[in-house]
Design an enzyme around this catalytic site. Structure first.
Site, PDB file in Angstrom:
ATOM      1  N   CYS A 121       0.711  -1.105  -0.143  1.00  0.00           N
ATOM      2  CA  CYS A 121       0.044   0.157   0.108  1.00  0.00           C
ATOM      3  C   CYS A 121       0.878   1.359  -0.176  1.00  0.00           C
ATOM      4  O   CYS A 121       0.337   2.266  -0.321  1.00  0.00           O
ATOM      5  CB  CYS A 121      -1.010   0.022   1.174  1.00  0.00           C
ATOM      6  SG  CYS A 121      -2.182  -1.246   1.283  1.00  0.00           S
ATOM      7  N   HIS A 137      -4.032   7.310   1.386  1.00  0.00           N
ATOM      8  CA  HIS A 137      -4.420   5.734   0.977  1.00  0.00           C
ATOM      9  C   HIS A 137      -5.635   5.443   1.547  1.00  0.00           C
ATOM     10  O   HIS A 137      -6.116   5.914   2.515  1.00  0.00           O
ATOM     11  CB  HIS A 137      -3.274   4.814   1.580  1.00  0.00           C
ATOM     12  CG  HIS A 137      -3.471   3.413   1.353  1.00  0.00           C
ATOM     13  ND1 HIS A 137      -3.559   2.830  -0.063  1.00  0.00           N
ATOM     14  CD2 HIS A 137      -3.666   2.228   2.140  1.00  0.00           C
ATOM     15  CE1 HIS A 137      -3.893   1.693  -0.041  1.00  0.00           C
ATOM     16  NE2 HIS A 137      -4.122   1.183   1.360  1.00  0.00           N
ATOM     17  N   ASN A 171      -9.890  -0.791  -1.681  1.00  0.00           N
ATOM     18  CA  ASN A 171      -8.397  -0.684  -1.731  1.00  0.00           C
ATOM     19  C   ASN A 171      -7.823  -1.166  -2.736  1.00  0.00           C
ATOM     20  O   ASN A 171      -7.603  -2.480  -2.877  1.00  0.00           O
ATOM     21  CB  ASN A 171      -7.972  -1.265  -0.318  1.00  0.00           C
ATOM     22  CG  ASN A 171      -6.383  -1.193  -0.077  1.00  0.00           C
ATOM     23  OD1 ASN A 171      -5.833  -0.504  -0.573  1.00  0.00           O
ATOM     24  ND2 ASN A 171      -6.107  -1.385   1.204  1.00  0.00           N
TER      25      ASN A 171
END
Ligand code: UT7
Length: 340
Positions: free
Chosen positions: A119, A267, A297
């Site tokens: 990520c 994020h 995500n």
């Protein structure tokens, strides 16, 4: 041959993104596993995600996002000096997906570097590109984040705590030298990792560790060790702490305050994490750009998709000061501050 000079400054010349056509809603997931739209929306803020069709790979998504970023930057792929690609869902175990992308872009010869910081991959990628440009080694670097998660998820009730969270997609930026006096500037990047938490969000097998064969054992396959596993509470807790720290580090390094920043692009792992980050830092809601409701995500692709969507939504305009922060598997985390 590029001349070596010292301390160039870099900037983002263009951004692009791409997601596959198939929308998968929470209701769609509730038909294949024991979950509900209500649970997913309340716990995460996610309403839908995109999943590829079987014939599409990570480098396919990366290619489309890269073409769009090149077009936004007004340059041809042949003008690139380097490709940096961040993914945790590579086309193949090796070689790196950056090599497949490079071939698809038709630019043999230039370096293609894969990075695996999950990520936080895009922040790491922009940071590496910035260093290459600052030292004068390269003039134009393509930084890509691309993921095909859907093919690697446990899409049964056993895997629901992870599989509802992730979507497929890609985003890219072209970074290049800032012309003298140019307002648009990449200010700084700040990178971190703590491998003590490596097993809190990971795929155990396949891999070269622990036993005599890289393939999952029958026991590992039976308990799903080839799917992503996550200690959700630990990730949540650390992300809520590390992302504000990383933002403050970026601001302090540049003599800025939260109030100086025009847009925060974080994020997108959980809307509640970002709400906690904003609350801790005292950021007004309208300065945080979230995309998790539509894309879920998308790991390394999340930040460039967010930047591209912010431009399309008219939220990101020339001259704005932008702060990005990310947190993920590793644990890894980091931030980047730039003048758009
Ligand atoms: O980029 C980094 C990637 N990941 C993250 O950042 C994720 C960070 N963590 C989180 O976002 C949250 O921890 C989750 C959203 C993953 C989970 O939220 P939670 O509030 O921590 O829920 P929980 O894990 O404590 O689970 C609560 C209940 C459990 O049932 P019981 O034991 O209370 O009966 C779970 O089995 O919810 C159940 N559950 C689900 N129910 C419906 C877990 N996943 C699901 C699901 N649908 N998809």
């Amino acid at each position: 041959m590029i001349q070596q000079t010292t301390l160039q400054r870099s900037t983002i010349l263009g951004v692009g993104s791409h997601v596959p056509a198939n929308v998968v809603t929470n209701h769609d997931l509730s038909r294949i596993m024991d979950t509900s739209d209500e649970w997913i929306v309340q716990r995460t803020g996610i309403r839908q995600r995109y999943w590829v069709d079987p014939g599409t790979s990570t480098s396919d998504l990366a290619l489309e996002a890269s073409r769009r970023a090149l077009s936004a930057a007004g340059i041809q792929a042949q003008e690139l000096d380097c490709i940096i690609l961040a993914t945790l869902s590579p086309d193949h175990e090796f070689p790196g997906t950056g090599c497949f992308l490079q071939a698809k872009l038709g630019v043999p010869g230039i370096p293609a570097l894969d990075i695996r910081q999950q990520c936080t991959g895009f922040v790491y990628g922009m940071s590496i590109a910035d260093q290459f440009i600052r030292t004068g080694m390269y003039r134009k670097v393509l930084v890509v984040g691309a993921e095909v998660h859907s093919k690697g998820l446990d899409r049964t009730t056993r895997g629901r705590d992870v599989s509802v969270l992730f979507g497929d997609g890609a985003g890219a930026v072209v970074m290049g030298r800032a012309e003298p006096g140019e307002e648009s500037l990449f200010c700084s990047s700040h990178l971190h990792a703590d491998g003590n938490y490596a097993r809190e969000l990971w795929i155990e097998s396949p891999g070269m560790a622990a036993h005599g064969d890289c393939h999952p054992t029958p026991e590992q396959t039976a308990r799903g060790a080839h799917y992503p596993a996550m200690n959700g509470k630990a990730v949540f807790m650390h992300a809520s702490k590390r992302m504000p720290e990383a933002v403050m580090e970026a601001l302090q390094a540049n003599g800025k305050t939260v109030a100086d920043v025009d847009l925060f692009v974080f994020h997108q792992a959980n809307l509640r994490i970002n709400e906690m980050v904003a609350k801790q830092l005292g950021i007004p809601e309208e300065k945080v750009f979230n995309t998790i409701d539509r894309f879920a995500n998308t790991t390394a692709a999340t930040l460039p998709i967010g930047l591209d969507e912010a431009i399309r939504a008219g939220k990101l305009k020339k001259g704005m000061l932008v702060a990005c922060a990310a947190f993920g598997s590793g644990f890894t985390w980091g931030s980047a501050l730039f003048r758009w």
